[in-house]
Design a protein around this motif. Structure first.
Motif, PDB file in Angstrom:
ATOM      1  N   VAL A 153     -20.706  60.659  11.463  1.00 37.29           N
ATOM      2  CA  VAL A 153     -19.783  59.593  11.867  1.00 37.29           C
ATOM      3  C   VAL A 153     -19.824  59.413  13.380  1.00 37.29           C
ATOM      4  N   THR A 154     -19.938  58.160  13.806  1.00 37.52           N
ATOM      5  CA  THR A 154     -19.901  57.813  15.229  1.00 37.52           C
ATOM      6  C   THR A 154     -18.752  56.837  15.465  1.00 37.52           C
ATOM      7  N   VAL A 155     -17.883  57.163  16.405  1.00 35.38           N
ATOM      8  CA  VAL A 155     -16.694  56.366  16.697  1.00 35.38           C
ATOM      9  C   VAL A 155     -16.850  55.667  18.035  1.00 35.38           C
ATOM     10  N   VAL A 156     -16.619  54.359  18.050  1.00 35.16           N
ATOM     11  CA  VAL A 156     -16.609  53.593  19.292  1.00 35.16           C
ATOM     12  C   VAL A 156     -15.185  53.580  19.831  1.00 35.16           C
ATOM     13  N   ARG A 157     -14.994  54.077  21.046  1.00 32.44           N
ATOM     14  CA  ARG A 157     -13.673  54.166  21.669  1.00 32.44           C
ATOM     15  C   ARG A 157     -13.755  53.671  23.109  1.00 32.44           C
ATOM     16  N   THR A 158     -12.593  53.436  23.700  1.00 36.10           N
ATOM     17  CA  THR A 158     -12.571  53.061  25.107  1.00 36.10           C
ATOM     18  C   THR A 158     -12.213  54.274  25.953  1.00 36.10           C
ATOM     19  N   SER A 159     -12.524  54.199  27.228  1.00 39.64           N
ATOM     20  CA  SER A 159     -12.232  55.311  28.140  1.00 39.64           C
ATOM     21  C   SER A 159     -10.732  55.495  28.329  1.00 39.64           C
ATOM     22  N   ILE A 201      -7.479  58.451  20.432  1.00 40.09           N
ATOM     23  CA  ILE A 201      -8.864  58.679  19.993  1.00 40.09           C
ATOM     24  C   ILE A 201      -9.595  59.502  21.048  1.00 40.09           C
ATOM     25  N   LYS A 202      -9.791  60.758  20.752  1.00 44.53           N
ATOM     26  CA  LYS A 202     -10.370  61.671  21.725  1.00 44.53           C
ATOM     27  C   LYS A 202     -11.903  61.541  21.767  1.00 44.53           C
ATOM     28  N   GLU A 203     -12.447  61.860  22.920  1.00 49.34           N
ATOM     29  CA  GLU A 203     -13.903  61.759  23.079  1.00 49.34           C
ATOM     30  C   GLU A 203     -14.617  62.873  22.316  1.00 49.34           C
ATOM     31  N   GLN A 204     -14.012  64.054  22.284  1.00 46.20           N
ATOM     32  CA  GLN A 204     -14.616  65.194  21.617  1.00 46.20           C
ATOM     33  C   GLN A 204     -13.883  65.461  20.302  1.00 46.20           C
ATOM     34  N   SER A 205     -14.638  65.683  19.242  1.00 46.71           N
ATOM     35  CA  SER A 205     -14.049  65.993  17.943  1.00 46.71           C
ATOM     36  C   SER A 205     -15.077  66.723  17.093  1.00 46.71           C
ATOM     37  N   PRO A 206     -14.621  67.656  16.250  1.00 42.98           N
ATOM     38  CA  PRO A 206     -15.562  68.318  15.333  1.00 42.98           C
ATOM     39  C   PRO A 206     -16.009  67.410  14.189  1.00 42.98           C
ATOM     40  N   ILE A 209     -18.889  57.081  21.121  1.00 39.56           N
ATOM     41  CA  ILE A 209     -19.477  56.202  22.127  1.00 39.56           C
ATOM     42  C   ILE A 209     -18.305  55.665  22.927  1.00 39.56           C
ATOM     43  N   THR A 210     -18.230  56.011  24.200  1.00 36.52           N
ATOM     44  CA  THR A 210     -17.095  55.622  25.037  1.00 36.52           C
ATOM     45  C   THR A 210     -17.470  54.433  25.901  1.00 36.52           C
ATOM     46  N   ILE A 211     -16.680  53.363  25.793  1.00 41.18           N
ATOM     47  CA  ILE A 211     -16.883  52.161  26.588  1.00 41.18           C
ATOM     48  C   ILE A 211     -15.855  52.165  27.719  1.00 41.18           C
ATOM     49  N   SER A 212     -16.332  52.092  28.943  1.00 42.32           N
ATOM     50  CA  SER A 212     -15.439  52.166  30.099  1.00 42.32           C
ATOM     51  C   SER A 212     -14.715  50.851  30.322  1.00 42.32           C
ATOM     52  N   LEU A 213     -13.392  50.952  30.501  1.00 42.57           N
ATOM     53  CA  LEU A 213     -12.563  49.807  30.859  1.00 42.57           C
ATOM     54  C   LEU A 213     -11.834  50.117  32.157  1.00 42.57           C
ATOM     55  N   SER A 214     -11.609  49.084  32.958  1.00 44.63           N
ATOM     56  CA  SER A 214     -10.949  49.290  34.247  1.00 44.63           C
ATOM     57  C   SER A 214      -9.462  49.592  34.068  1.00 44.63           C
ATOM     58  N   GLU A 215      -8.861  49.073  32.994  1.00 40.30           N
ATOM     59  CA  GLU A 215      -7.452  49.338  32.726  1.00 40.30           C
ATOM     60  C   GLU A 215      -7.237  49.450  31.229  1.00 40.30           C
ATOM     61  N   ALA A 216      -6.163  50.140  30.851  1.00 39.95           N
ATOM     62  CA  ALA A 216      -5.878  50.360  29.427  1.00 39.95           C
ATOM     63  C   ALA A 216      -5.442  49.063  28.765  1.00 39.95           C
ATOM     64  N   MET A 217      -5.882  48.880  27.518  1.00 43.19           N
ATOM     65  CA  MET A 217      -5.374  47.767  26.737  1.00 43.19           C
ATOM     66  C   MET A 217      -3.897  48.011  26.443  1.00 43.19           C
TER      67      MET A 217
END
Length: 533
Positions: free
Chosen positions: A56-62, A67-72, A77-85
């Motif tokens: 499983v691959t999860v697309v998340r924002t920075s 939704i954490k970047e690291q998970s067992p 795939i982390t997409i960088s955003l300048s500010e939080a949605m």
């Protein structure tokens, strides 16, 4: 020998099922989730898929909140955003709720409400604009897009509340599965299934399926309003993306309707009956499970309640807390009860807090609701909490605050399993009266027990059903045979307006011919009569 035919009827399907299950071991799933409470549901599916051997691959924002970047259980795939949605910002919901409650309490003018909802629509447009920036960053990153193609995913699993995954799945030519209740224009059924507004309540309209004429007018108004908002505020963002990055003539709304399977977080023990479609699979309450033992401090507190039992209160993950004057009223009401209270309250403690109330920043909600000493659940009406309460047979005192929560509490009230309180009119007196009614009137617990029995009476647990259908799409490269192609029809063809116009034209021509024929015959007869005279 006489047993062999029956034996083969049983064994062969089982063998085929095992072979088909084995054929998707090691499959690849690309996930586009939505943060907040939606992530709780999606994460369960991800854990289930990982447990079955899928990658499983999860697309998340920075700026992701949950939704954490690291998970067992997945890579990210982390997409960088300048500010939080805004959807990833708790302060946004606190501010939104405070403004709304202030307007309702003060009896604001129509102009003030119009101004507030205009700001809300601007914010909604901004949320979808921010979501589109995630898609833009992905489309513009040629190396990332090539790596996604090279990965050869089997399916895209997404929450279409923020539907950027729809566009990416189309570009990658992958079948799609929606983990869904809400979409861009409201409740998911309204996009994919016939939804007669004469008896199907519209998103944002707290009515039952048995509407009076004024309620049907109100329901139609909300239906039209939702369409206008979607067409004017939301869809343009995604249509611009489709025009820029996808083949000419691609329509975002058709891509949304073209999903192969809709895993609908709905159970009709809770929802009102309505038309459906073959590719809608109902998995309402798939997060529910038997309770586990409580931590020692909570267990000691619960046991100290004696015969009176415990009340659990939680207002979900999006709202840090209510205004101080409201929490003080609630705390005053709790202090008058013999029951113990466990209250999830991340904000400041009320000044009127009683000795019978324990405040916690977090609580194991499912495990508490499953405890035999829990007598009632004070909740805002989010679907996760409602299904857990149904599963564990705990009646609800509802304090709806935002979005669909008013409709959710109404559905339980109609079924006799809850009673709601208007937060803008809440006092310690009416709140304690409501609590005592739900605690001491056995009809509430009996109604919830009946709902629970119906909810549990299924051949498979809803989570297993959801996982089966994700794997079904992976095995079969989609489920197009279950999906109607009606979404590709022009609106006038869908509603048969062209056919009706033809029939009206033919009928009009026929009537004209008959009228002219009668006129001609009458004229001939009149002229003949005149000649004879």
């Amino acid at each position: 020998m006489g047993l062999l035919p029956g034996f083969s009827c049983v064994v062969l399907p089982m063998a085929l099922a095992l072979l088909s299950a084995a054929s998707v071991q090691g499959g690849k799933v690309l996930v586009f989730p939505v943060d907040g409470s939606h992530w709780i549901n999606m994460n369960l599916l991800i854990e289930g898929l990982h447990g079955r051997g899928h990658e499983v691959t999860v697309v998340r924002t920075s700026t992701s909140w949950y939704i954490k970047e690291q998970s067992p259980h997945y890579t990210s795939i982390t997409i960088s955003l300048s500010e939080a949605m805004n959807l990833e910002n708790q302060d946004f919901f606190v501010e939104f709720l405070s403004k709304m409650l202030a307007l309702q309490k003060e009896g604001a003018s129509v102009l003030a409400f119009v101004s507030f909802y205009s700001q809300m629509l601007t914010t909604l447009s901004g949320i979808h604009h921010q979501a589109c920036q995630v898609a833009v960053k992905m489309f513009e990153d040629k190396a990332l897009m090539q790596s996604l193609r090279d990965a050869q995913y089997d399916v895209v699993l997404m929450d279409p509340g923020l539907p950027i995954g729809v566009l990416l799945a189309h570009e990658l030519k992958l079948p799609t599965v929606f983990n869904v209740r809400w979409i861009t224009s409201g409740e998911g059924h309204f996009v994919v299934a016939p939804s007669p507004v004469s008896y199907v309540p519209t998103s944002g309209c707290a009515v039952t399926d048995k509407m009076t004429f004024p309620e049907r007018v109100k329901n139609m108004f909300h239906f039209m309003l939702n369409i206008v908002i979607d067409k004017m505020v939301v869809s343009p963002h995604y249509n611009r993306l489709a025009e820029k990055y996808l083949e000419p003539g691609t329509n975002f709304y058709q891509l949304l309707q073209g999903a192969h399977i809709w895993l609908m977080r709905v159970d009709f023990v809770f929802e009102f009956p309505r038309p459906t479609m073959p590719n809608i699979i109902y998995v309402g309450g798939f997060q529910c499970k038997p309770s586990k033992p409580l931590p020692a401090d909570l267990e000691d507190f619960v046991q100290s309640s004696g015969e009176h039992g415990v009340i659990v209160m939680s207002l979900g993950s999006l709202v840090k807390g209510l205004p101080v004057e409201i929490t003080n009223q609630i705390a005053t009401a709790f202090a008058q009860l013999p029951q113990k209270v466990i209250w999830r309250l991340p904000g400041e403690p009320p000044s009127t807090l009683g000795n019978n109330t324990m405040l916690v920043k977090w609580l194991p909600q499912n495990d508490l609701l499953g405890h035999p000493k829990v007598k009632a659940f004070v909740a805002h009406g989010g679907t996760n909490g409602i299904y857990e309460a149904i599963y564990h047979k705990v009646p609800i005192v509802g304090i709806p605050l935002l979005f669909d929560q008013f409709e959710n509490i109404l559905r339980l009230e109609v079924r006799g399993a809850a009673k709601g309180v208007d937060v803008t009119k809440l006092t310690s007196q009416n709140f304690v009266e409501t609590l005592q009614e739900v605690l001491h009137d056995p009809s509430y617990r009996d109604s919830m027990k009946r709902l629970s029995d119906l909810h549990r009476d299924k051949p498979m647990h809803p989570l297993d059903t959801a996982l089966f259908w994700v794997e079904f799409v992976m095995r079969n490269k989609g489920a197009a045979h279950l999906r109607t192609e009606s979404y590709k029809l022009p609106w006038y063809s869908y509603h048969s307006l062209d056919v009706m116009c033809l029939l009206v034209a033919v009928l009009s021509l026929l009537v004209a011919v008959i009228v002219l024929s009668i006129y001609y015959i009458c004229s001939k007869l009149c002229r003949r009569k005149q000649k004879l005279e």
